[in-house]
Design an enzyme around this catalytic site. Structure first.
Site, PDB file in Angstrom:
ATOM      1  CB  ILE A  73      -0.934  -0.005   1.232  1.00  0.00           C
ATOM      2  CG1 ILE A  73      -1.760  -1.312   1.275  1.00  0.00           C
ATOM      3  CG2 ILE A  73      -1.835   1.221   1.243  1.00  0.00           C
ATOM      4  CD1 ILE A  73      -2.653  -1.543   0.069  1.00  0.00           C
ATOM      5  CG  HIS A  74       1.329   3.335  -3.437  1.00  0.00           C
ATOM      6  ND1 HIS A  74       0.906   4.445  -4.121  1.00  0.00           N
ATOM      7  CD2 HIS A  74       0.860   2.267  -4.122  1.00  0.00           C
ATOM      8  CE1 HIS A  74       0.211   4.067  -5.183  1.00  0.00           C
ATOM      9  NE2 HIS A  74       0.170   2.743  -5.203  1.00  0.00           N
ATOM     10  CB  CYS A  75       0.952   8.191   0.147  1.00  0.00           C
ATOM     11  SG  CYS A  75       2.726   8.363  -0.072  1.00  0.00           S
ATOM     12  N   GLY A 103      -3.925   3.596  -8.299  1.00  0.00           N
ATOM     13  CA  GLY A 103      -2.629   3.370  -7.666  1.00  0.00           C
ATOM     14  C   GLY A 103      -2.258   1.897  -7.700  1.00  0.00           C
TER      15      GLY A 103
END
Length: 123
Positions: A42-44, A82
């Site tokens: 998971i990423h911003c 994303g």
């Protein structure tokens, strides 16, 4: 180099590293459905500032990889969700529409805080 996309891994789903043994790394932005988050890095979410295509450089932390193939929906998935599936197999044709293929060994040191980026190697 021109940065096309950059983001930071914020957390790692409980089963996300399992895909690494199959030479895959699956990403999704923060806010992913819980049933998907378990399998993803998971990423911003960053802003996609150009097209994904073979010849770009992908980097994750200190590791650098040439992009060898990009699936037909990978760019849209990255921009909107994303989400991208990276394959560390160096194929010259995308195996699936949402896959980005890179050449090189699977990284073994991904942690929250690792920076993921696509860059153009030409100025």
């Amino acid at each position: 180099m021109t940065v096309i996309y950059q983001t930071t891994i914020t957390r790692i789903g409980a089963s996300a590293t399992d895909a690494l043994s199959d030479q895959m790394l699956i990403t999704f932005r923060e806010g992913a459905p819980a049933d998907l988050e378990e399998y993803c890095f998971i990423h911003c979410h960053g802003e996609l500032k150009g097209a994904l295509h073979p010849g770009l450089q992908f980097s994750l932390g200190q590791h650098r990889y040439p992009v060898t193939a990009v699936g037909s929906v990978a760019e849209d998935n990255l921009r909107e969700l994303g989400h991208v599936t990276l394959r560390f197999d160096g194929l010259n044709e995308a195996e699936f529409p949402g896959t980005v293929h890179v050449a090189g060994p699977v990284p073994d040191d991904i942690a929250p805080g690792s920076v993921l980026k696509f860059e153009s190697v030409k100025e």
